[in-house]
Design an enzyme around this catalytic site. Structure first.
Site, PDB file in Angstrom:
ATOM      1  N   ILE A  61     -16.369  -4.730  -2.360  1.00  0.00           N
ATOM      2  CA  ILE A  61     -15.340  -3.733  -2.075  1.00  0.00           C
ATOM      3  C   ILE A  61     -14.331  -3.838  -3.209  1.00  0.00           C
ATOM      4  CG2 ILE A  61     -14.171  -5.372  -0.526  1.00  0.00           C
ATOM      5  CD1 ILE A  61     -12.989  -3.006   0.973  1.00  0.00           C
ATOM      6  N   SER A  62     -14.003  -2.710  -3.818  1.00  0.00           N
ATOM      7  CA  SER A  62     -13.196  -2.712  -5.038  1.00  0.00           C
ATOM      8  C   SER A  62     -11.772  -3.204  -4.797  1.00  0.00           C
ATOM      9  CB  SER A  62     -13.145  -1.309  -5.646  1.00  0.00           C
ATOM     10  OG  SER A  62     -14.415  -0.904  -6.088  1.00  0.00           O
ATOM     11  N   GLN A  63     -11.172  -3.691  -5.852  1.00  0.00           N
ATOM     12  CA  GLN A  63      -9.760  -4.078  -5.866  1.00  0.00           C
ATOM     13  C   GLN A  63      -8.913  -2.879  -5.444  1.00  0.00           C
ATOM     14  OE1 GLN A  63      -8.588  -5.063  -9.808  1.00  0.00           O
ATOM     15  NE2 GLN A  63      -6.445  -5.405  -9.318  1.00  0.00           N
TER      16      GLN A  63
END
EC number: 2.1.1.77
Length: 215
Positions: A61-63
Site C-alpha cells: 500500500i503506497s505511502q
C-alpha cells in the site's frame, strides 16, 4: 478535521500539508478514507505513518504522501472517468472515489481484487468498479478515460495505454527500472500529441503483464 480526530490522524494531515499538498478536496478525501481498513491487521496501529506498507501477494500500500501527490497531479473533476492500473489494497481507489463519479480499477491478483472490492463496498464506494485483469491489455469495451493513474512501475508507458486517454486527458505513472528508483511521470494529451513531464523520484513494485495464475 473534527477536534475529536485521533492525534495520529491529525499529524497525518499536518504532514501532507507540510510536504506541499494544498488541494483542499484531496486533503479532505485523504482525511475521510480510513487507511487502517486497508493495511494488514498487524499494521493497523501504524496506519497513519507516512510510509508504504506490505500487503498480501507481495504487494504494498503506497505511502500516503505519494497517494495524495499523485491524486493532486490528476486535477480531478467530478465528471471525470478514471482508470487505475494496480488496485492493490483499494486505498487509492477509495480516495479517487471521493473526488470523481466513476473509477475503474484493474488488479492482476484475484485475492487483492476480491479483498479490495469488499473494503470498497463496506465504505460505500459504489462508484468504483474492481476488475480482475491485465493492465497492459484492457478489453476493447473498457473505453476511454479522462484520467489514468498507474500504481506500479512501468519500464515505459505503452502507447496502447496512452491511446486510452480522452483529449486533454492526464496520465500519471512511475516509470523506470522494476527494482530501484523510478521517476513519476505526468502525460497530458493534446489532440494526438502527448506532453510528458517528470515530477519526483518514487519507488513502486513492478507492473507485470498478465493475470496472476495463483493468489
Amino acid at each position: 478535521m473534527p477536534p475529536t480526530a485521533p492525534p495520529e490522524k491529525m499529524m497525518f494531515q499536518l504532514i501532507l500539508r507540510r510536504r506541499g499538498i494544498s488541494d483542499q478536496a484531496v486533503l479532505r478525501a485523504m482525511e475521510e478514507v480510513p487507511r487502517e481498513e486497508f493495511v494488514l491487521p498487524a499494521d493497523r496501529a501504524d496506519a497513519y505513518r507516512d510510509s508504504a506498507m506490505a500487503i498480501a501477494c507481495g504487494q504494498t500500500i503506497s505511502q500516503p504522501f505519494v497517494v495524495a501527490y499523485m491524486t493532486e497531479q490528476l486535477k480531478l473533476q467530478k465528471s471525470h472517468r478514471v482508470l487505475e492500473i494496480g488496485t492493490g489494497s483499494g486505498y487509492q481507489a477509495a480516495v479517487l472515489a471521493r473526488l470523481t463519479d466513476h473509477v475503474l480499477t484493474v488488479e492482476r491478483f484475484r485475492t487483492l481484487a476480491d479483498r479490495a472490492r469488499e473494503r470498497l463496498e463496506k465504505l460505500n464506494c459504489f462508484n468504483v468498479e474492481v476488475m480482475l485483469g491485465d493492465g497492459y491489455a484492457l478489453p476493447a469495451g473498457a473505453g476511454q478515460f479522462d484520467r489514468i493513474i498507474v500504481t506500479a512501475a512501468m519500464e515505459d508507458i505503452p502507447q496502447s495505454l496512452l491511446d486510452r486517454l480522452e483529449p486533454d486527458g492526464i496520465l500519471i505513472a512511475p516509470v523506470g527500472p522494476h527494482h530501484g528508483v523510478q521517476r513519476l511521470v505526468r502525460v497530458t494529451r493534446t489532440g494526438d500529441r502527448f506532453d510528458r513531464k517528470e515530477l519526483v523520484d518514487v519507488r513502486f513494485v513492478p507492473a507485470i503483464p498478465g493475470i496472476a495464475r495463483e493468489l
